[in-house]
Scaffold this motif. Structure first.
Motif, PDB file in Angstrom:
ATOM      1  N   GLU A  83       8.186 -54.957  64.147  1.00  0.00           N
ATOM      2  CA  GLU A  83       6.935 -54.873  63.128  1.00  0.00           C
ATOM      3  C   GLU A  83       6.743 -55.637  61.572  1.00  0.00           C
ATOM      4  O   GLU A  83       6.201 -55.471  61.309  1.00  0.00           O
ATOM      5  CB  GLU A  83       6.598 -52.924  63.053  1.00  0.00           C
ATOM      6  N   ASN A  90      -0.862 -63.043  65.471  1.00  0.00           N
ATOM      7  CA  ASN A  90      -0.377 -62.461  64.481  1.00  0.00           C
ATOM      8  C   ASN A  90       0.152 -60.535  64.997  1.00  0.00           C
ATOM      9  O   ASN A  90      -0.137 -60.353  63.826  1.00  0.00           O
ATOM     10  CB  ASN A  90      -1.216 -62.333  63.169  1.00  0.00           C
ATOM     11  N   GLY A  91       0.012 -60.843  66.221  1.00  0.00           N
ATOM     12  CA  GLY A  91       0.465 -59.659  66.406  1.00  0.00           C
ATOM     13  C   GLY A  91      -0.291 -58.306  66.531  1.00  0.00           C
ATOM     14  O   GLY A  91       0.804 -57.109  66.074  1.00  0.00           O
ATOM     15  N   LEU A  92      -1.799 -58.574  65.521  1.00  0.00           N
ATOM     16  CA  LEU A  92      -2.239 -57.213  65.454  1.00  0.00           C
ATOM     17  C   LEU A  92      -3.119 -56.822  66.685  1.00  0.00           C
ATOM     18  O   LEU A  92      -2.854 -54.689  66.100  1.00  0.00           O
ATOM     19  CB  LEU A  92      -3.579 -57.390  64.965  1.00  0.00           C
ATOM     20  N   ASN A 129     -14.368 -59.290  54.612  1.00  0.00           N
ATOM     21  CA  ASN A 129     -12.891 -58.365  54.387  1.00  0.00           C
ATOM     22  C   ASN A 129     -12.218 -58.241  53.702  1.00  0.00           C
ATOM     23  O   ASN A 129     -11.162 -58.325  52.982  1.00  0.00           O
ATOM     24  CB  ASN A 129     -12.558 -58.093  55.595  1.00  0.00           C
ATOM     25  N   PHE A 152     -12.670 -63.513  58.972  1.00  0.00           N
ATOM     26  CA  PHE A 152     -13.250 -62.277  60.002  1.00  0.00           C
ATOM     27  C   PHE A 152     -14.835 -63.083  59.557  1.00  0.00           C
ATOM     28  O   PHE A 152     -15.405 -63.428  58.209  1.00  0.00           O
ATOM     29  CB  PHE A 152     -13.061 -60.992  58.772  1.00  0.00           C
ATOM     30  N   ARG A 167      -6.252 -61.976  67.668  1.00  0.00           N
ATOM     31  CA  ARG A 167      -5.117 -60.989  67.008  1.00  0.00           C
ATOM     32  C   ARG A 167      -4.211 -60.806  67.799  1.00  0.00           C
ATOM     33  O   ARG A 167      -2.970 -60.681  67.645  1.00  0.00           O
ATOM     34  CB  ARG A 167      -5.889 -59.631  67.510  1.00  0.00           C
ATOM     35  N   ARG A 179       3.606 -62.927  60.191  1.00  0.00           N
ATOM     36  CA  ARG A 179       1.812 -62.703  59.719  1.00  0.00           C
ATOM     37  C   ARG A 179       1.687 -63.966  58.164  1.00  0.00           C
ATOM     38  O   ARG A 179       0.700 -64.587  57.722  1.00  0.00           O
ATOM     39  CB  ARG A 179       1.419 -61.714  59.298  1.00  0.00           C
ATOM     40  N   ARG A 180       2.584 -64.241  57.352  1.00  0.00           N
ATOM     41  CA  ARG A 180       2.356 -64.951  56.686  1.00  0.00           C
ATOM     42  C   ARG A 180       2.503 -66.313  56.920  1.00  0.00           C
ATOM     43  O   ARG A 180       1.825 -67.350  56.287  1.00  0.00           O
ATOM     44  CB  ARG A 180       3.539 -64.397  55.622  1.00  0.00           C
ATOM     45  N   MET A 193      -5.668 -64.966  58.027  1.00  0.00           N
ATOM     46  CA  MET A 193      -7.122 -65.699  58.929  1.00  0.00           C
ATOM     47  C   MET A 193      -8.154 -65.052  58.357  1.00  0.00           C
ATOM     48  O   MET A 193      -8.162 -64.057  57.171  1.00  0.00           O
ATOM     49  CB  MET A 193      -6.431 -63.879  59.405  1.00  0.00           C
ATOM     50  N   ARG A 233       5.610 -58.745  59.920  1.00  0.00           N
ATOM     51  CA  ARG A 233       5.105 -59.064  59.093  1.00  0.00           C
ATOM     52  C   ARG A 233       5.057 -59.759  58.072  1.00  0.00           C
ATOM     53  O   ARG A 233       4.511 -60.529  57.676  1.00  0.00           O
ATOM     54  CB  ARG A 233       5.068 -57.928  57.914  1.00  0.00           C
TER      55      ARG A 233
END
Ligand SMILES: Nc1ncnc2c1ncn2[C@@H]1O[C@H](COP(=O)(O)OP(=O)(O)OP(=O)(O)O)[C@@H](O)[C@H]1O
Ligand SMILES: [Mg+2]
Lengths: 377, 221
Positions: free
Chosen positions: A109, A87-89, A127, A123, A84, A116-117, A121, A113
């Motif tokens: 932030e 991707n900066g979560l 999800n 799961f 995580r 993140r593209r 990800m 974003r």
């Protein structure tokens, strides 16, 4: 930016060197690393203001572009926290996490974003939005990125084809099997044409058969699209199946890392060994394990595990031991596995205690490894 | 039933529908954003503002725990200020709305909190902004549950609108009390009750159908 093409541009982030690691040929250098952790750590504040919880500490890991890297560890080891951070979560509390040349720790932030593209990800529980069809789920990241409807259609249809669920395009998640849902998840993760795919236990909710087919799909996209895959799992089986590099995480630290084959062949850390049990090699028959003791007793035979890697034949070594040491070698169990596409064999034999030391020396000479498992009468 | 009676009943029904529709609309217009905010503004959430969350939550609770009939009387000055009067259909909209929006806010909050947090996680991983997460993930995923909640809201509003009749609010409740009770016309009382039952049934079954239409979580549709 929106075609299904392999990434050719290599990024060469400069920066601090890799930290110390246990003695495997990692084959991953900083030069071709697309994701790099440099002394990265993560602490979580305790809810009651007490001592902070150290989830990750001193993480040094370089993930080379186009590789499939497995991160394995027990529950709570910090695997999810680790990926995580890519991707900066989750933001590192110390050290750096560099993705495609960009230090994500320092990013605001809004920029995050956009970044993140370029990181997809998937799961464990897929999800997927229950209110959206397969098609609309895959379209979601594109809608979020502000891509036009026409452009989205051009992108989603081939993706559904790629993951093999074109016939499910108008189905809702409730109407699909777990494997199909994860395929939608993979298509969705690929929608924005990312360079890195993060997989958080993506096959843990699937049966072995489906797991294998989903892993095969990941391997396929890795090969065809040049996608770097970073996957976490608690199953060695998964690592063995597709990863070419592996890092073992235990209580927030990387205790072992390297290319999959050498980690499997020569595990250094007890945690790695535990994970490897039952995945590689052999299970001893009950009549042996029941009688086995850890201390040598007079008259007992030594139980030795010989691991042979590569195409080396075992017969010669056993014959040689028998001949040069004039002793009987009893085969108790044996198996040949495949790890990262290479054969990996394990053989468990029983031999006279007196012959143990010279036999091990002989095995060593041949470039094979041996380990005394115990003694039986 | 005489033509006159029918006429009275008809116009009272329209009054009730008007009161219910307007207060439902305004109640949702205020309650929905409020509910979304309440559902996303605790510590560590999308629009984290824990203090404001607690203040708004307390106001909502206070309004929700005030018995409706007391609320009607208590806010008469406010009603006068807004509508110039405290009697009649338009005036009744004010207490109805004030009673509705906190109800809607809590319903929407709980519907949104039911959405799997994994979906927020997935959306964040896609690079969605908090607003995009609300509009593209939370609201669509909560829609079946929100629809049922709003149906319940309208049904209770029909009941409340009959209650404002007791304090001169107009509509079916007013008619039932003035004719059915005070002038002792049991057939009028019966007619009012029948119309209310029909209204509630119609609202409920429409809401159920809509919710089922939105709900893609089970295989049976
Ligand atoms: N937001 C958080 N606040 C506090 N502690 C956290 C938080 N997230 C994770 N942790 C803690 O950090 C540790 C590592 O968690 P993480 O989810 O990374 O483990 P994991 O290896 O993915 O485990 P699993 O296999 O069960 O998913 C755990 O002890 C967990 O309790
Ligand atoms: Mg995890």
């Amino acid at each position: 930016m929106l075609q299904l093409s392999p990434h050719s541009d290599k990024s060469a982030p400069g920066g601090s060197p890799n930290g110390p690691q246990s003695g495997h040929q990692s084959g991953q250098t900083d030069d071709d690393a697309i994701v790099r952790f440099a002394s990265a750590g993560k602490r979580f504040a305790a809810p009651d203001g007490g001592a902070e919880f150290v989830a990750l500490e001193d993480i040094d890991l370089a993930v080379s572009e186009g590789s499939i890297t497995g991160i394995i560890g027990r529950s709570g080891a910090g695997k999810s926290t680790l990926i995580r951070m890519v991707n900066g979560l989750e933001r590192p509390s110390s050290g750096r996490v560099v993705v495609d040349g960009i230090d994500v720790a320092a990013m605001d932030e809004r920029k995050m974003r956009t970044l993140r593209r370029s990181v997809g990800m998937i799961f464990q529980h897929f999800n997927l939005l229950s209110s959206r069809t397969a098609y609309a789920n895959v379209a979601l990241p594109l809608e979020i990125a502000g891509v036009s409807k026409a452009e989205i259609a051009k992108r989603v249809t081939p993706l559904l084809d790629l993951v093999g669920i074109a016939d499910k395009r108008d189905r809702y998640p409730a109407e699909m099997s777990g494997g199909q849902k994860q395929r939608v998840g993979i298509a969705r993760a690929l929608a924005t044409n990312p360079k890195v795919l993060l997989s958080d236990e993506a096959t843990s909710a699937l049966d072995p058969e489906t797991t294998r087919s989903v892993l095969a799909l990941l391997k396929q996209v890795n090969r065809e699209l040049g996608l770097t895959v970073l996957l976490i799992t608690h199953e060695m089986q998964v690592v063995r199946e597709i990863a070419d590099h592996v890092a073992v995480l235990d209580r927030g630290r990387i205790v072992e890392k390297g290319d999959t084959y050498s980690v499997f062949a020569r595990p250094q850390h007890p945690v790695t060994r535990t994970f490897l049990e039952g995945v590689t090699g052999v299970r001893l028959p009950a009549f042996v394990t029941e009688k086995m003791t850890s201390e040598p007793e007079p008259g007992a035979e030594a139980v030795v595990k010989i691991v042979f890697t590569g195409p080396t034949a075992t017969d010669p070594i056993l014959a040689e031991i028998g001949k040069t040491l004039a002793t009987d070698v009893n085969i108790l169990a044996g198996a040949v596995d495949e790890i990262a596409g290479k054969p990996y064999g394990t053989l468990v034999v029983a031999l006279d205690q007196a012959a143990l030391a010279p036999a091990q020396a002989l095995i060593e000479e041949r470039g094979l490894t041996s380990e005394v498992l115990g003694y039986v009468r | 039933m005489s033509a006159n009676m029918f006429w009275l009943l008809w116009s009272a029904t329209l009054d009730t529908l008007f009161m219910v529709a307007v207060s439902a609309l305004i109640g949702v217009a205020i309650g929905a954003p409020l509910g979304i905010f309440l559902a996303t503004s605790r510590k560590g959430e999308l629009f984290a503002a824990p203090i404001l969350n607690r203040i708004l939550g307390a106001i909502v609770n206070a309004l929700r725990s005030t018995p409706f009939i007391i609320l009607v009387v208590a806010i008469i000055p406010f009603t006068r200020l807004l509508t110039g009067t405290s009697i009649g259909t338009t005036a009744a909209i004010v207490p109805l709305t004030v009673a509705t929006f906190p109800f809607v806010a809590r319903l929407i909050e709980s519907s949104i909190r039911e959405v799997d947090p994994g979906l927020i996680e997935a959306a964040r991983a896609m690079g969605a902004s908090p607003l995009q997460i609300v509009l593209k993930v939370l609201v669509p995923e909560a829609r079946p549950s929100i629809t049922l909640g709003l149906t319940l809201t309208v049904v209770s509003l029909i009941g409340y609108s009959a209650m404002v009749g007791a304090v001169g609010g107009g509509g079916l409740g007013d008619l039932g009390i003035r004719y059915g009770y005070q002038r002792f016309m049991p057939e009028m009382m019966l007619a009012v009750v029948v119309v209310l039952i029909v209204l509630v049934q119609a609202v409920q079954s429409t809401g159920d159908k809509l919710a089922r239409h939105f709900d893609k979580r089970s295989r049976s549709n």
